[in-house]
Structures are given as structure tokens and as C-alpha cells.
Write a protein that holds these residues in place. Structure first.
Motif, PDB file in Angstrom:
ATOM      1  N   TYR A  46      -1.248  59.442 -10.797  1.00  0.00           N
ATOM      2  CA  TYR A  46      -1.860  58.378  -9.614  1.00  0.00           C
ATOM      3  C   TYR A  46      -0.137  59.209  -8.421  1.00  0.00           C
ATOM      4  O   TYR A  46       0.605  59.120  -8.917  1.00  0.00           O
ATOM      5  N   ARG A  47      -1.608  58.417  -7.439  1.00  0.00           N
ATOM      6  CA  ARG A  47      -0.419  58.647  -5.956  1.00  0.00           C
ATOM      7  C   ARG A  47       0.188  56.758  -6.189  1.00  0.00           C
ATOM      8  O   ARG A  47      -0.486  56.302  -6.267  1.00  0.00           O
ATOM      9  N   VAL A  48       1.529  57.168  -6.202  1.00  0.00           N
ATOM     10  CA  VAL A  48       2.155  55.809  -6.066  1.00  0.00           C
ATOM     11  C   VAL A  48       2.832  55.246  -4.909  1.00  0.00           C
ATOM     12  O   VAL A  48       3.425  56.342  -4.225  1.00  0.00           O
ATOM     13  N   ASP A  49       2.556  54.668  -3.915  1.00  0.00           N
ATOM     14  CA  ASP A  49       2.814  53.591  -3.296  1.00  0.00           C
ATOM     15  C   ASP A  49       3.989  52.747  -3.666  1.00  0.00           C
ATOM     16  O   ASP A  49       3.766  51.634  -4.208  1.00  0.00           O
ATOM     17  N   SER A  50       5.547  53.055  -2.909  1.00  0.00           N
ATOM     18  CA  SER A  50       6.781  52.207  -3.109  1.00  0.00           C
ATOM     19  C   SER A  50       6.161  50.721  -2.117  1.00  0.00           C
ATOM     20  O   SER A  50       5.732  50.906  -0.905  1.00  0.00           O
ATOM     21  N   GLY A  51       7.034  49.428  -2.377  1.00  0.00           N
ATOM     22  CA  GLY A  51       7.037  48.692  -1.005  1.00  0.00           C
ATOM     23  C   GLY A  51       7.452  47.430  -1.920  1.00  0.00           C
ATOM     24  O   GLY A  51       8.080  47.204  -2.920  1.00  0.00           O
ATOM     25  N   ARG A  52       7.997  46.581  -0.761  1.00  0.00           N
ATOM     26  CA  ARG A  52       9.138  45.189  -1.175  1.00  0.00           C
ATOM     27  C   ARG A  52       7.794  43.885  -0.326  1.00  0.00           C
ATOM     28  O   ARG A  52       7.379  43.934   0.715  1.00  0.00           O
ATOM     29  N   VAL A  53       7.392  42.938  -1.284  1.00  0.00           N
ATOM     30  CA  VAL A  53       7.571  41.696  -0.527  1.00  0.00           C
ATOM     31  C   VAL A  53       7.849  41.288   0.788  1.00  0.00           C
ATOM     32  O   VAL A  53       8.940  41.153   0.678  1.00  0.00           O
ATOM     33  N   GLY A  54       7.071  41.385   1.528  1.00  0.00           N
ATOM     34  CA  GLY A  54       7.589  40.698   2.311  1.00  0.00           C
ATOM     35  C   GLY A  54       7.608  39.478   3.321  1.00  0.00           C
ATOM     36  O   GLY A  54       6.887  38.513   1.840  1.00  0.00           O
ATOM     37  N   ARG A  55       8.109  38.515   3.831  1.00  0.00           N
ATOM     38  CA  ARG A  55       8.380  37.204   4.282  1.00  0.00           C
ATOM     39  C   ARG A  55       7.452  36.945   4.322  1.00  0.00           C
ATOM     40  O   ARG A  55       6.566  37.344   5.187  1.00  0.00           O
ATOM     41  N   ALA A  56       7.080  35.764   3.814  1.00  0.00           N
ATOM     42  CA  ALA A  56       5.600  34.760   3.613  1.00  0.00           C
ATOM     43  C   ALA A  56       4.790  35.806   3.000  1.00  0.00           C
ATOM     44  O   ALA A  56       3.286  35.148   3.472  1.00  0.00           O
ATOM     45  N   GLU A  57       4.826  37.108   2.831  1.00  0.00           N
ATOM     46  CA  GLU A  57       3.574  37.734   2.303  1.00  0.00           C
ATOM     47  C   GLU A  57       3.320  37.323   0.726  1.00  0.00           C
ATOM     48  O   GLU A  57       4.275  36.708  -0.281  1.00  0.00           O
ATOM     49  N   THR A  58       1.684  37.048   0.904  1.00  0.00           N
ATOM     50  CA  THR A  58       1.440  36.910  -0.578  1.00  0.00           C
ATOM     51  C   THR A  58       0.852  37.674  -1.866  1.00  0.00           C
ATOM     52  O   THR A  58       0.769  38.563  -1.745  1.00  0.00           O
ATOM     53  N   PHE A  59       0.747  37.574  -3.003  1.00  0.00           N
ATOM     54  CA  PHE A  59      -0.351  38.760  -3.756  1.00  0.00           C
ATOM     55  C   PHE A  59      -1.296  39.150  -3.164  1.00  0.00           C
ATOM     56  O   PHE A  59      -1.534  40.040  -3.320  1.00  0.00           O
ATOM     57  N   SER A  60      -2.333  37.863  -2.885  1.00  0.00           N
ATOM     58  CA  SER A  60      -3.216  38.306  -2.076  1.00  0.00           C
ATOM     59  C   SER A  60      -3.470  39.142  -1.085  1.00  0.00           C
ATOM     60  O   SER A  60      -4.003  40.493  -0.872  1.00  0.00           O
ATOM     61  N   ASP A  61      -1.590  38.890  -0.319  1.00  0.00           N
ATOM     62  CA  ASP A  61      -1.803  39.776   0.588  1.00  0.00           C
ATOM     63  C   ASP A  61      -1.725  41.854   0.592  1.00  0.00           C
ATOM     64  O   ASP A  61      -2.220  42.185   1.422  1.00  0.00           O
ATOM     65  N   VAL A  62      -0.488  41.404  -0.279  1.00  0.00           N
ATOM     66  CA  VAL A  62      -0.687  42.730  -1.045  1.00  0.00           C
ATOM     67  C   VAL A  62      -1.882  43.676  -1.254  1.00  0.00           C
ATOM     68  O   VAL A  62      -1.740  44.702  -1.205  1.00  0.00           O
ATOM     69  N   LEU A  63      -2.339  42.712  -2.264  1.00  0.00           N
ATOM     70  CA  LEU A  63      -3.526  43.083  -2.741  1.00  0.00           C
ATOM     71  C   LEU A  63      -4.522  43.618  -1.242  1.00  0.00           C
ATOM     72  O   LEU A  63      -5.449  45.051  -1.956  1.00  0.00           O
TER      73      LEU A  63
END
Length: 427
Positions: A46-63
Motif C-alpha cells: 500500500y501507499r501509506v499516508d501518515s498524518g496527525r489529528v488536527g484541532r477540532a478534526e473528527t473521525f469523519s473528517d479524517v476519512l
């Protein structure tokens, strides 16, 4: 005919040495299946995209950034419960999205819950979503030092985990007022160090400790009495747990002691002060010094926000000038439970806690009061306890038994974690 024969011969020769498409596909996948990351996922596929949860970011926002349908998001959230609630995503925590490079579709989302736990969301099969724990390495470590400034600062300077200072103060909460530590006091303790993939994580319990405070020696040994519950005992097998904690705050300093004549900073006159003032930042948690029932919780004139707790037929405690109260009259509270927060309400010139203690209704000095101990090591476990003390005393008294281990965070002493029988509390 010659061309056909030659072509057939070439085909036979090529087929004998080159893999078939199926075999080729199988062999090309083999190394990918063997290469997995910390979350157990095959990164090579797979291509792996790494990140960190942003301020006020939700699970739905990430996906949503990866085009995942909202219904799938709901299915994933339901599949993760009750082990993990997606509303508990914390800003700054790392995550990885695994994307199929051919179809350009996300396949997994891995989120690091804390240093030990992580959750893998299967975006194609939500019911396969799971929470797992990374492998933890356990070993005994020791840290020692002489206090010059604060206990916390000395422990960290000597390479100990910051939580160790807090836990040491909790072990001796009934014997030592750590607000009264002075330069020259020393400590040496053995605790359970934990690491994941070579990185230190939150340590386990203190196994044994020795503190020299104001010329006196204090020892503590963690021991299980057979029921699975561990307590700390001194060398004689007497419990370190007392009826009341020595102080209602974990870290602070005494700004004004118990006295029959003190100059009042507000009234500008001398009068008795039947309590101990602890200077601490506003909002510092205040804990009940013992089990009991709340007699009063509310505002009371010069006392400001005030809590009074009756512990038994002998002792009652009071907590004055709180910024806010977290209990109500009639509540049952346990020793160490937060009952309010430091403030400056009522007749006060700044944030502090005025702590009062009464014995049979008469004010007493909580700093100098001697309290009887709880139950000692049960008689049937005395021999096992003596063996535990004999095994751990050398680790506290002789620095030479420890091997120095290099550490970027400062000095650290390590020795393998070895079992000592069911009575040795080494978890």
C-alpha cells in the motif's frame, strides 16, 4: 512449417524457465506479506499516508479526505465500540491511511490511541476493525539522588520517569510530607520500567524505596498478601497506609503553618491559625485525606467555598477557599478522591488551600499528628515477606549491584525483571 516448429520450440524453452502469470503474481506478493509495520499491516502493498489529528478534526473528517462514504464511517465507529469510541480522537495523535496504489482506494486506517494501544479500521470490512496492544518489554530500573531543589526535578535529572516522583510521594503519603523535603534529603527506589520498540512508556509500580528525610530512614516494599491486592510495608511488615493522608495536595508548599499567633494578612492583626496553608496554583485538585461523609459543601463567609468531611468518630477535616467544589453534602468520599480545587474565595489574598483537622472536635496540627498504622502483613505471609525484603534490600543499599545503562535522558540503572514468587509484587 519450419517457422511453426521453431516457434513451438521457443515457446517450450521459455515456459521451462519463466514463471507462469499465477506464479509470478504469487512470488511478487510474498515479500510484501512478510513486511509489516508496527500495526501489523503489510506496508509494501500500500501507499501509506501518515498524518496527525488536527484541532477540532473528527473521525469523519479524517476519512472524508480519502473519499470514504459516510455510512462506512458509521459502520466503522460501531465496530470499534466499546473498545474505542471514535469521539475520543485527540488532536496531535498520529494515524496512517493505507491506500491501494492501483485502485487509489483507502484500505485501512490505523490510529495510535496511546503509547501502548492502537486501533485498525478495516475500510472494506468494518466488522474486522480491532483494537490491539503493542508488545511491552518489562525490566526493573533504579533511580537515586539527593534533593537540591524539588523531588520532581531531582528524579527527572537523574534519569527517572516524571511519574516516579508522584508515585514516590504517594507511597510515603502517610509518613512523609513531601512539601517539607529539604536539601540533603535523599532517595533510592526500584521500579518497573516499560518500553515499546525501544521507546520508554509510562512506568509500572514502585517495587521498593528508601528515603532519608531529616535524618530518618523510611523504607517501602510492595507486597501481595495473596488476594491479588498489593500494599506497601516497612521493613518490619507494618503497613505504610494510615487512616489519613499526610497532606491534601500532591505538590505544593506550606505558606503558613499551624500556630496560636499569626499576623493575618487581611485583618492586619495577630490571631490563632488552626490550620495549614498550602500555596498552590488556582485549579490544583484537592483530595480528601481519608474515607468519610461530606458534612458541608458550600460557601461559608470568610472560609469561601468550603468542604468539611467527617472520617470517623475521631477525625474531621476541612478545606477552605476552594475555587469550586466537586462534592455535595451527604456524599460518601474515598481517601484520595478529588473534592474540590484550589482557589482564593472568601477572606483570602491569593490562591491557596487552608487545610484544617479536628480530633474529637478539637483542632490539631495535621503536620505533627502521629496516626496508627493499618493492618500489617498477615501472619501466614510473614516468611514470604521477609524473603522479599532480603532480596530487595541490597538493591536499595548498594549501588554496585546495578549495571549502569547509557541513556540520552540522563543516568539510569537497569537490571532484568525476574520473578520472585507469587508474593513478590513486581507487576
Amino acid at each position: 512449417m519450419l517457422l511453426i516448429v521453431a516457434g513451438g520450440a521457443l515457446a517450450c524453452q521459455t515456459g521451462a524457465t519463466a514463471p507462469t502469470p499465477a506464479r509470478e503474481a504469487h512470488e511478487s506478493m510474498a515479500p510484501f506479506e512478510a513486511t509489516t509495520d508496527r500495526y501489523g499491516l503489510p506496508t509494501g502493498r500500500y501507499r501509506v499516508d501518515s498524518g496527525r489529528v488536527g484541532r477540532a478534526e473528527t473521525f469523519s473528517d479524517v476519512l472524508d479526505e480519502h473519499g470514504v462514504a459516510y455510512q462506512t464511517v458509521l459502520d466503522l465507529a460501531n465496530a470499534a465500540r466499546p473498545a474505542f469510541d471514535v469521539t475520543d480522537l485527540q488532536a496531535g495523535r498520529p494515524y496512517r491511511v493505507y491506500v491501494n496504489p492501483w485502485l487509489h482506494q483507502p484500505r485501512y486506517l490505523a490510529y495510535q490511541i496511546d503509547a501502548l494501544r492502537y486501533v485498525v479500521f478495516d475500510l472494506q470490512h468494518p466488522d474486522r476493525t480491532h483494537v490491539a496492544t503493542r508488545s511491552v518489554r518489562h525490566q526493573w530500573a533504579t533511580v537515586s539522588g539527593t534533593v537540591e531543589g524539588s523531588l520532581y526535578g531531582t528524579v527527572v535529572e537523574k534519569g527517572g520517569h516524571p511519574l516516579i516522583a508522584l508515585r514516590l510521594s504517594e507511597v510515603f503519603a502517610w509518613q512523609i510530607d513531601f512539601f517539607r523535603l529539604r536539601a540533603g534529603d535523599s532517595f533510592r527506589l526500584v521500579y518497573e520500567a516499560r518500553s515499546v520498540a525501544g521507546e520508554a512508556v509510562q512506568p509500572g509500580d514502585i517495587v521498593a524505596a528508601h528515603v532519608q528525610h531529616r535524618g530518618d530512614d523510611y523504607y517501602a516494599f510492595r507486597f501481595e498478601t495473596g488476594a491479588g491486592d498489593a500494599e506497601y510495608f516497612n521493613r518490619r511488615g507494618e503497613s505504610l497506609r494510615r487512616q489519613l493522608l499526610k497532606a491534601p495536595l500532591q505538590y505544593s508548599r506550606i505558606s503558613s503553618g499551624y500556630t496560636s499567633r499569626r499576623y493575618h494578612p487581611v485583618l492586619k492583626e495577630y490571631r490563632p491559625h488552626r490550620g495549614v496553608d498550602y500555596a498552590a496554583p488556582r485549579g490544583t485538585p484537592v483530595r480528601s485525606v481519608g474515607d468519610g461523609r461530606v458534612q458541608r459543601a458550600g460557601y461559608k463567609g470568610p472560609n469561601g467555598n468550603y468542604v468539611k468531611i467527617r472520617h470517623n468518630g475521631t477525625y474531621t477535616s476541612g478545606y477552605l477557599h476552594l475555587s469550586r467544589i466537586s462534592v455535595t453534602s451527604g456524599d460518601r468520599v474515598q481517601q484520595g478522591e478529588t473534592i474540590g480545587y484550589v482557589g482564593s474565595t472568601g477572606r483570602s489574598t491569593g490562591p491557596h488551600l487552608d487545610y484544617r483537622l479536628w480530633k474529637h472536635g478539637t483542632p490539631v496540627n495535621p503536620v505533627t499528628l502521629e496516626l496508627p498504622p493499618s493492618q500489617p502483613v498477615p501472619l501466614q505471609h510473614r516468611d514470604a515477606f521477609r524473603e522479599t525484603v532480603q532480596a530487595l534490600r541490597p538493591r536499595l543499599d548498594e549501588a554496585s549491584v546495578f549495571a549502569r545503562a547509557p541513556s540520552e535522558s540522563g543516568p539510569q540503572w537497569t537490571t532484568p525483571l525476574v520473578p520472585g514468587g507469587p508474593q513478590l509484587a513486581n507487576r
